[in-house]
Scaffold this motif. Structure first.
Motif, mmCIF file in Angstrom:
data_model
loop_
_atom_site.group_PDB
_atom_site.id
_atom_site.type_symbol
_atom_site.label_atom_id
_atom_site.label_comp_id
_atom_site.label_asym_id
_atom_site.label_seq_id
_atom_site.Cartn_x
_atom_site.Cartn_y
_atom_site.Cartn_z
ATOM 1 N N LEU A 47 -7.175 -21.382 -32.503
ATOM 2 C CA LEU A 47 -6.765 -20.934 -33.831
ATOM 3 C C LEU A 47 -7.090 -21.992 -34.880
ATOM 4 C CD1 LEU A 47 -5.407 -18.995 -35.769
ATOM 5 C CD2 LEU A 47 -3.169 -19.825 -34.975
ATOM 6 N N GLU A 48 -6.846 -23.254 -34.566
ATOM 7 C CA GLU A 48 -7.199 -24.329 -35.498
ATOM 8 C C GLU A 48 -8.700 -24.343 -35.753
ATOM 9 O OE1 GLU A 48 -5.699 -28.245 -34.945
ATOM 10 O OE2 GLU A 48 -3.718 -27.577 -34.262
ATOM 11 N N ASP A 49 -9.484 -24.173 -34.679
ATOM 12 C CA ASP A 49 -10.933 -24.158 -34.821
ATOM 13 C C ASP A 49 -11.385 -23.010 -35.718
ATOM 14 O OD1 ASP A 49 -13.698 -25.025 -33.894
ATOM 15 O OD2 ASP A 49 -13.681 -22.938 -33.227
ATOM 16 N N ALA A 50 -10.779 -21.843 -35.543
ATOM 17 C CA ALA A 50 -11.130 -20.677 -36.364
ATOM 18 C C ALA A 50 -10.785 -20.915 -37.826
ATOM 19 C CB ALA A 50 -10.418 -19.433 -35.840
ATOM 20 N N LEU A 51 -9.624 -21.506 -38.084
ATOM 21 C CA LEU A 51 -9.233 -21.815 -39.457
ATOM 22 C C LEU A 51 -10.222 -22.770 -40.114
ATOM 23 C CD1 LEU A 51 -5.387 -22.312 -39.008
ATOM 24 C CD2 LEU A 51 -6.413 -20.719 -40.630
ATOM 25 N N LEU A 52 -10.515 -23.872 -39.410
ATOM 26 C CA LEU A 52 -11.405 -24.886 -39.976
ATOM 27 C C LEU A 52 -12.804 -24.326 -40.185
ATOM 28 C CD1 LEU A 52 -10.256 -27.984 -37.877
ATOM 29 C CD2 LEU A 52 -9.695 -27.468 -40.266
ATOM 30 N N SER A 53 -13.260 -23.473 -39.266
ATOM 31 C CA SER A 53 -14.606 -22.897 -39.373
ATOM 32 C C SER A 53 -14.752 -22.039 -40.617
ATOM 33 C CB SER A 53 -14.922 -22.056 -38.127
ATOM 34 O OG SER A 53 -14.969 -22.872 -36.977
ATOM 35 N N GLU A 54 -13.650 -21.464 -41.100
ATOM 36 C CA GLU A 54 -13.706 -20.620 -42.294
ATOM 37 C C GLU A 54 -13.199 -21.342 -43.540
ATOM 38 O OE1 GLU A 54 -13.177 -16.620 -42.378
ATOM 39 O OE2 GLU A 54 -13.901 -16.236 -40.352
ATOM 40 N N GLY A 55 -13.059 -22.670 -43.426
ATOM 41 C CA GLY A 55 -12.779 -23.469 -44.603
ATOM 42 C C GLY A 55 -11.317 -23.638 -44.963
ATOM 43 N N TYR A 56 -10.413 -23.343 -44.028
ATOM 44 C CA TYR A 56 -8.981 -23.516 -44.284
ATOM 45 C C TYR A 56 -8.484 -24.778 -43.582
ATOM 46 C CZ TYR A 56 -9.323 -18.578 -45.555
ATOM 47 O OH TYR A 56 -9.698 -17.388 -46.129
ATOM 48 N N CYS A 57 -7.563 -25.460 -44.235
ATOM 49 C CA CYS A 57 -6.976 -26.662 -43.637
ATOM 50 C C CYS A 57 -5.699 -26.359 -42.864
ATOM 51 C CB CYS A 57 -6.672 -27.694 -44.724
ATOM 52 S SG CYS A 57 -8.146 -28.321 -45.550
ATOM 53 N N SER A 58 -5.092 -25.188 -43.144
ATOM 54 C CA SER A 58 -3.824 -24.857 -42.500
ATOM 55 C C SER A 58 -3.523 -23.374 -42.652
ATOM 56 C CB SER A 58 -2.680 -25.667 -43.126
ATOM 57 O OG SER A 58 -2.489 -25.254 -44.485
ATOM 58 N N ILE A 59 -2.548 -22.911 -41.882
ATOM 59 C CA ILE A 59 -2.056 -21.532 -42.025
ATOM 60 C C ILE A 59 -1.493 -21.330 -43.438
ATOM 61 C CG2 ILE A 59 -0.233 -19.938 -41.308
ATOM 62 C CD1 ILE A 59 -2.267 -19.912 -39.229
ATOM 63 N N ALA A 60 -0.788 -22.345 -43.950
ATOM 64 C CA ALA A 60 -0.195 -22.233 -45.290
ATOM 65 C C ALA A 60 -1.273 -22.008 -46.341
ATOM 66 C CB ALA A 60 0.619 -23.486 -45.612
ATOM 67 N N SER A 99 -6.315 -15.160 -26.854
ATOM 68 C CA SER A 99 -7.256 -16.094 -27.472
ATOM 69 C C SER A 99 -6.800 -16.429 -28.882
ATOM 70 C CB SER A 99 -8.657 -15.465 -27.509
ATOM 71 O OG SER A 99 -9.485 -16.118 -28.446
ATOM 72 N N GLY A 100 -6.978 -17.668 -29.268
ATOM 73 C CA GLY A 100 -6.652 -18.066 -30.625
ATOM 74 C C GLY A 100 -7.553 -17.423 -31.659
ATOM 75 N N TYR A 101 -8.776 -17.068 -31.251
ATOM 76 C CA TYR A 101 -9.677 -16.382 -32.172
ATOM 77 C C TYR A 101 -9.182 -14.962 -32.445
ATOM 78 C CZ TYR A 101 -12.572 -20.369 -31.035
ATOM 79 O OH TYR A 101 -13.026 -21.655 -30.864
ATOM 80 N N LYS A 102 -8.569 -14.340 -31.466
ATOM 81 C CA LYS A 102 -7.932 -13.043 -31.696
ATOM 82 C C LYS A 102 -6.779 -13.191 -32.693
ATOM 83 C CE LYS A 102 -8.755 -10.815 -27.187
ATOM 84 N NZ LYS A 102 -8.091 -10.199 -26.019
ATOM 85 N N ILE A 103 -6.010 -14.253 -32.545
ATOM 86 C CA ILE A 103 -4.882 -14.464 -33.459
ATOM 87 C C ILE A 103 -5.380 -14.607 -34.888
ATOM 88 C CG2 ILE A 103 -2.956 -15.985 -34.048
ATOM 89 C CD1 ILE A 103 -2.793 -16.734 -31.070
ATOM 90 N N PHE A 104 -6.468 -15.355 -35.074
ATOM 91 C CA PHE A 104 -7.008 -15.523 -36.426
ATOM 92 C C PHE A 104 -7.490 -14.188 -36.991
ATOM 93 C CE2 PHE A 104 -10.439 -16.942 -39.418
ATOM 94 C CZ PHE A 104 -9.573 -17.459 -40.372
ATOM 95 N N ASP A 105 -8.160 -13.390 -36.167
ATOM 96 C CA ASP A 105 -8.588 -12.060 -36.614
ATOM 97 C C ASP A 105 -7.393 -11.224 -37.063
ATOM 98 O OD1 ASP A 105 -11.210 -12.661 -36.060
ATOM 99 O OD2 ASP A 105 -11.289 -11.509 -34.189
ATOM 100 N N LEU A 106 -6.305 -11.289 -36.301
ATOM 101 C CA LEU A 106 -5.111 -10.509 -36.629
ATOM 102 C C LEU A 106 -4.435 -11.031 -37.893
ATOM 103 C CD1 LEU A 106 -3.838 -10.108 -32.974
ATOM 104 C CD2 LEU A 106 -4.451 -8.212 -34.489
ATOM 105 N N LEU A 107 -4.437 -12.354 -38.074
ATOM 106 C CA LEU A 107 -3.894 -12.908 -39.319
ATOM 107 C C LEU A 107 -4.696 -12.410 -40.514
ATOM 108 C CD1 LEU A 107 -3.189 -16.620 -38.273
ATOM 109 C CD2 LEU A 107 -1.482 -14.851 -38.703
ATOM 110 N N LYS A 108 -6.014 -12.310 -40.358
ATOM 111 C CA LYS A 108 -6.841 -11.789 -41.450
ATOM 112 C C LYS A 108 -6.528 -10.324 -41.730
ATOM 113 C CE LYS A 108 -10.924 -13.276 -39.898
ATOM 114 N NZ LYS A 108 -12.385 -13.563 -39.904
ATOM 115 N N MET A 109 -6.065 -9.606 -40.718
ATOM 116 C CA MET A 109 -5.664 -8.216 -40.913
ATOM 117 C C MET A 109 -4.299 -8.098 -41.576
ATOM 118 S SD MET A 109 -6.880 -6.456 -37.344
ATOM 119 C CE MET A 109 -6.004 -4.955 -37.737
ATOM 120 N N GLY A 110 -3.540 -9.208 -41.617
ATOM 121 C CA GLY A 110 -2.264 -9.199 -42.313
ATOM 122 C C GLY A 110 -1.035 -9.285 -41.442
ATOM 123 N N VAL A 111 -1.192 -9.565 -40.141
ATOM 124 C CA VAL A 111 0.011 -9.725 -39.319
ATOM 125 C C VAL A 111 0.671 -11.058 -39.660
ATOM 126 C CG1 VAL A 111 -1.060 -8.387 -37.454
ATOM 127 C CG2 VAL A 111 -1.012 -10.888 -37.298
#
Length: 391
Positions: free
Chosen positions: A369-382, A334-346
């Protein structure tokens, strides 16, 4: 680390149900089904209902950098197709069609290997959304694989793919010096071609003792690998792929050693050894894996049941070894899992089993993953990386 990762569920769509039908139709030919993904990747742009093309969006573009100034890794998304999916290194750029931002080819050994001779060597566990495999490191040899990667690397970069090569020892070598020479030769050949190199020291499906269980040999191995790497004009990143079943004490010991020798990062983890799958709480029981257990419990499990175990390992490594790059692997669907892991620092994730259970899985995870980013106020991974720098 207080943050918890949720084992996010995904909803079955029509394509996922069609995949389930395909698995039922080919249930007697699991290796054929397993190998068919390369055809999906190749044909995805030309078949309307597949709709697969390389993504040109910059929202998920990921750049992995290293403190020792090793070459950065550039991906159109932090989603890497794990080793085992493309063992031949043929038609690498096709995998951008199905949504991946990176691919690790192999695992390669020094010379050609047929792999395990029993059949079947792979099976699908429907209720667990998991795959059991005991392939035995079948591959054409690192010379062939590295040459193919080298000839396709520019084309892969143009479609947003970073290409790593996974290498492992040749099973059957018992002399320590011969084994060391074998792996170093494979590493040096792969190093000339790949964007990064992954040392698979935890393969459970050859019947041999895993390298990551022998701390003395592992330290010699990674010491020699990094000595070779540091003597090259280009400094490419080196990752160690570890087993997910290690105790906290052993994980700490091997991580201490990897830090001492200067290894850039870890892929955590590999397939979960068959003999220990009861630890995962799967619906499928170990005794029900016949005839896949006919090889004496070689092989292991991958897929959704590994997620909680993987998260524990990631948390431990990020908390105690913040300087190490981490690529998470195990149960990521799931892309939501990926976002959680990115927040953990992977830095990125690897996956493969999910493509058997989700239709155009990497594209689906990109959207989530895009949806998770936008939902938390980010425009991109960068932007996420800029606002959440690693310690």
């Amino acid at each position: 680390m207080a943050f918890d990762c949720i084992n996010h569920e995904y909803y079955l769509r029509s394509g996922d149900k069609m995949l389930a039908l395909i698995r039922r139709i080919f249930h007697k030919y699991p290796e054929f089904r397993h190998d068919s993904f390369k055809h999906v990747a190749r044909l995805a742009p030309f078949i309307p209902f597949l709709g697969g093309r390389p993504s040109k969006s910059k929202v998920l573009k990921k750049v992995v950098t290293f403190a020792d100034h090793s070459n950065s890794i550039y991906m159109s998304a932090p989603i890497i197709l794990a080793a085992g999916a493309n063992k031949t290194a043929n038609r690498i750029k096709d995998y951008a069609n199905v949504g991946f931002g990176g691919i690790t080819v192999g695992t390669a050994t020094r010379h050609f290997r047929e792999g395990n001779t029993h059949r079947p060597r792979i099976g699908f566990l429907e209720n667990d959304r998991a795959i059991y495999n005991s392939m035995g490191l079948n591959n054409e040899g690192v010379d062939v694989i590295a040459k193919r990667v080298d000839s396709q690397l520019v084309a892969a970069h143009k479609v947003g793919l970073s290409v790593g090569i996974s290498v492992a020892e040749t099973p059957g070598i018992t002399d320590e010096q011969e084994k060391l020479k074998d792996i170093l030769e494979s590493f040096s050949i792969a190093y000339k071609a790949g964007d990064y190199i992954e040392i698979n020291v935890s393969c459970p499906n050859t019947g041999e003792n895993r390298v990551d269980l022998d701390m003395s040999f592992s330290e010699k191995l990674f010491g020699e690998i990094m000595k070779f790497r540091n003597g090259q004009g280009l400094r490419k990143a080196v990752y160690a792929k570890l087993s997910p079943d290690m105790s906290e004490r052993h994980l700490m010991a091997i991580m201490d050693m990897l830090v001492r020798t200067g290894v850039n990062g870890v892929v955590i983890g590999n397939t979960y050894p068959t003999a220990k799958i009861s630890e995962l709480g799967t619906q499928t029981k170990r005794e029900d894996l016949h005839p896949l257990r006919a090889d004496g419990d070689c092989g292991g499990l991958s897929g959704r049941p590994l997620y909680e175990n993987m998260v524990w390992n990631v948390k431990f490594i990020r908390e105690h070894y913040p300087q190490m790059s981490v690529i998470a692997c195990g149960g990521i669907d799931s892309g939501y899992k990926i976002f959680d892991l990115l927040k953990m620092g992977v830095d990125a994730v690897q996956c493969y089993s999910v493509v058997a259970f989700r239709w155009m899985a990497a594209h689906a995870m990109r959207l989530e993953l895009e949806d998770a980013l936008l939902s938390e106020g980010y425009c991109s991974i960068a932007e996420f990386d800029d606002r959440n720098p690693k310690k």
